[in-house]
Design a protein around this motif. Sequence first.
Motif, short mmCIF file in Angstrom:
data_model
loop_
_atom_site.label_atom_id
_atom_site.label_comp_id
_atom_site.label_asym_id
_atom_site.label_seq_id
_atom_site.Cartn_x
_atom_site.Cartn_y
_atom_site.Cartn_z
N ASP A 277 0.84 -1.20 0.00
CA ASP A 277 0.00 0.00 0.00
C ASP A 277 0.88 1.26 0.00
O ASP A 277 0.85 2.06 0.94
CB ASP A 277 -0.92 -0.02 1.22
N PRO A 278 1.67 1.46 -1.05
CA PRO A 278 2.55 2.63 -1.09
C PRO A 278 1.80 3.94 -1.23
O PRO A 278 2.36 5.00 -0.97
CB PRO A 278 3.44 2.37 -2.30
N PHE A 279 0.54 3.89 -1.66
CA PHE A 279 -0.26 5.10 -1.84
C PHE A 279 -1.23 5.28 -0.67
O PHE A 279 -2.32 5.81 -0.83
CB PHE A 279 -1.05 5.03 -3.15
N GLU A 280 -0.82 4.83 0.51
CA GLU A 280 -1.73 4.78 1.66
C GLU A 280 -2.34 6.14 1.97
O GLU A 280 -3.53 6.24 2.28
CB GLU A 280 -1.00 4.24 2.89
N ARG A 281 -1.55 7.20 1.91
CA ARG A 281 -2.09 8.52 2.27
C ARG A 281 -3.24 8.90 1.34
O ARG A 281 -4.31 9.33 1.79
CB ARG A 281 -0.99 9.58 2.21
N ILE A 282 -3.05 8.73 0.04
CA ILE A 282 -4.12 9.03 -0.92
C ILE A 282 -5.29 8.07 -0.73
O ILE A 282 -6.46 8.47 -0.76
CB ILE A 282 -3.58 8.95 -2.36
N ASN A 283 -4.96 6.79 -0.55
CA ASN A 283 -6.01 5.78 -0.35
C ASN A 283 -6.88 6.11 0.86
O ASN A 283 -8.10 5.90 0.83
CB ASN A 283 -5.39 4.40 -0.19
N ARG A 284 -6.25 6.60 1.92
CA ARG A 284 -7.03 6.94 3.12
C ARG A 284 -7.97 8.12 2.85
O ARG A 284 -9.09 8.14 3.36
CB ARG A 284 -6.10 7.25 4.29
N HIS A 285 -7.53 9.07 2.07
CA HIS A 285 -8.41 10.19 1.72
C HIS A 285 -9.61 9.69 0.91
O HIS A 285 -10.75 10.13 1.13
CB HIS A 285 -7.65 11.25 0.94
N ILE A 286 -9.35 8.80 -0.03
CA ILE A 286 -10.45 8.23 -0.82
C ILE A 286 -11.37 7.40 0.07
O ILE A 286 -12.60 7.44 -0.07
CB ILE A 286 -9.89 7.38 -1.98
N GLU B 243 -11.95 7.92 3.22
CA GLU B 243 -12.78 8.86 3.98
C GLU B 243 -13.94 9.37 3.13
O GLU B 243 -15.07 9.52 3.64
CB GLU B 243 -11.92 10.03 4.47
N PHE B 244 -13.68 9.64 1.85
CA PHE B 244 -14.76 10.05 0.95
C PHE B 244 -15.80 8.94 0.81
O PHE B 244 -17.01 9.18 0.91
CB PHE B 244 -14.17 10.40 -0.42
N ASN B 245 -15.32 7.70 0.59
CA ASN B 245 -16.24 6.57 0.46
C ASN B 245 -17.06 6.38 1.73
O ASN B 245 -18.27 6.10 1.67
CB ASN B 245 -15.46 5.29 0.17
N ASP B 246 -16.40 6.53 2.88
CA ASP B 246 -17.09 6.34 4.15
C ASP B 246 -18.17 7.40 4.34
O ASP B 246 -19.27 7.10 4.83
CB ASP B 246 -16.06 6.40 5.29
N ALA B 247 -17.87 8.63 3.93
CA ALA B 247 -18.87 9.70 4.04
C ALA B 247 -20.05 9.45 3.09
O ALA B 247 -21.21 9.65 3.47
CB ALA B 247 -18.23 11.05 3.73
N MET B 248 -19.75 8.99 1.88
CA MET B 248 -20.81 8.65 0.93
C MET B 248 -21.65 7.49 1.44
O MET B 248 -22.88 7.47 1.28
CB MET B 248 -20.20 8.30 -0.43
N ASP B 249 -20.99 6.54 2.08
CA ASP B 249 -21.72 5.40 2.64
C ASP B 249 -22.67 5.85 3.74
O ASP B 249 -23.84 5.46 3.78
CB ASP B 249 -20.73 4.37 3.17
N ALA B 250 -22.15 6.68 4.65
CA ALA B 250 -22.97 7.14 5.77
C ALA B 250 -24.15 8.00 5.30
O ALA B 250 -25.25 7.90 5.85
CB ALA B 250 -22.11 7.92 6.76
N PRO C 28 -12.65 5.23 -5.68
CA PRO C 28 -13.83 6.00 -5.31
C PRO C 28 -15.11 5.20 -5.54
O PRO C 28 -15.34 4.67 -6.63
CB PRO C 28 -13.76 7.22 -6.22
N LEU C 29 -15.91 5.05 -4.50
CA LEU C 29 -17.19 4.35 -4.49
C LEU C 29 -17.06 2.83 -4.67
O LEU C 29 -17.83 2.07 -4.09
CB LEU C 29 -18.14 4.90 -5.57
N LEU C 30 -16.11 2.37 -5.47
CA LEU C 30 -15.96 0.94 -5.72
C LEU C 30 -15.22 0.22 -4.61
O LEU C 30 -15.35 -1.01 -4.48
CB LEU C 30 -15.25 0.70 -7.06
N GLY C 31 -14.43 0.92 -3.82
CA GLY C 31 -13.81 0.33 -2.67
C GLY C 31 -12.45 -0.30 -2.91
O GLY C 31 -11.75 0.04 -3.87
N PRO C 32 -12.06 -1.27 -2.05
CA PRO C 32 -10.71 -1.84 -2.08
C PRO C 32 -10.44 -2.64 -3.35
O PRO C 32 -11.28 -3.40 -3.83
CB PRO C 32 -10.67 -2.76 -0.86
N SER C 33 -9.23 -2.48 -3.88
CA SER C 33 -8.81 -3.24 -5.06
C SER C 33 -7.28 -3.18 -5.13
O SER C 33 -6.61 -2.89 -4.13
CB SER C 33 -9.44 -2.65 -6.33
N ASN C 34 -6.73 -3.49 -6.28
CA ASN C 34 -5.31 -3.27 -6.56
C ASN C 34 -5.21 -2.93 -8.04
O ASN C 34 -6.21 -2.96 -8.77
CB ASN C 34 -4.45 -4.48 -6.17
N VAL C 35 -4.01 -2.60 -8.49
CA VAL C 35 -3.86 -2.12 -9.87
C VAL C 35 -4.32 -3.18 -10.86
O VAL C 35 -5.09 -2.89 -11.80
CB VAL C 35 -2.40 -1.72 -10.14
#
Length: 241
Positions: free
Chosen positions: A22-31, A33-40, A139-146
């Motif tokens: 997860d080398p892009f963890e900082r960006i992934n966490r921001h996404i 947070e967006f997904n979590d807000a959309m979910d809520a 975004p919206l689709l959730g966890p994955s990899n390249v």
Amino acid sequence: MRALALSTCLLLGACATADNRDPFERINRHIFEFNDAMDAGIIRPAAESWRATVPEPARRGIRNALNNLQEPVVFINNVLQFRLADAGTTLLRFSMNTTVGVLGVMDVATQAGHPQRMGDFGQTLYAAGIGDGPFLMLPLLGPSNVRDAIGGGVDSFIDPVGYAIGYALPRTAATGVGIGRGVIQGIDLRAENIENLDALRADSLDYYARLRSIMQQRRDAQLGRTTEGGEGLMTLDDPGG
């Protein structure tokens, strides 16, 4: 002590040791947070309404029909992976469920001893020796990899059902049907996992890291890399869905 650990987690933004996948963890966490807000705000309320207003037998029938529409993509990937026995089972399932099962509303194939096979283009790339690549939170689709994110796009592109709808309906209507198909499938999947995700959140000091770990374990299990199926989320069986 738990409260102190949780406070530290919130201040630092992560409790777990950095994951080298997860080398892009900082960006992934921001996404995330967006997904979590959309979910809520949108997705979970829609899922709760779906579960409250549509009876379980009807939801199961819709779920079966949507799964049946995925069978042609599964068949193509089974063939690409030279899993010809699975390809034959998938073709048999699609034929049985589309006819006897009334367009897939009833999963008569499973009842007859032909359970659903797995097949997606991410798995096909894995069979060809392509590695996972970095973990991604889409975004919206959730966890994955390249690899699996690319695979999901290819699956959408090669979907015979999508082409059939496109030929049968005007472009605008076909686009609406395609979007509606994905939205219903996503809301139904969320409705099936309301309690699972609530329990996961309640038991996690770092919800993002826990979800990342579980989804990686489940994908490993789907690819045959481990016998572990991940903790919880047993309903979530298609990361690109």
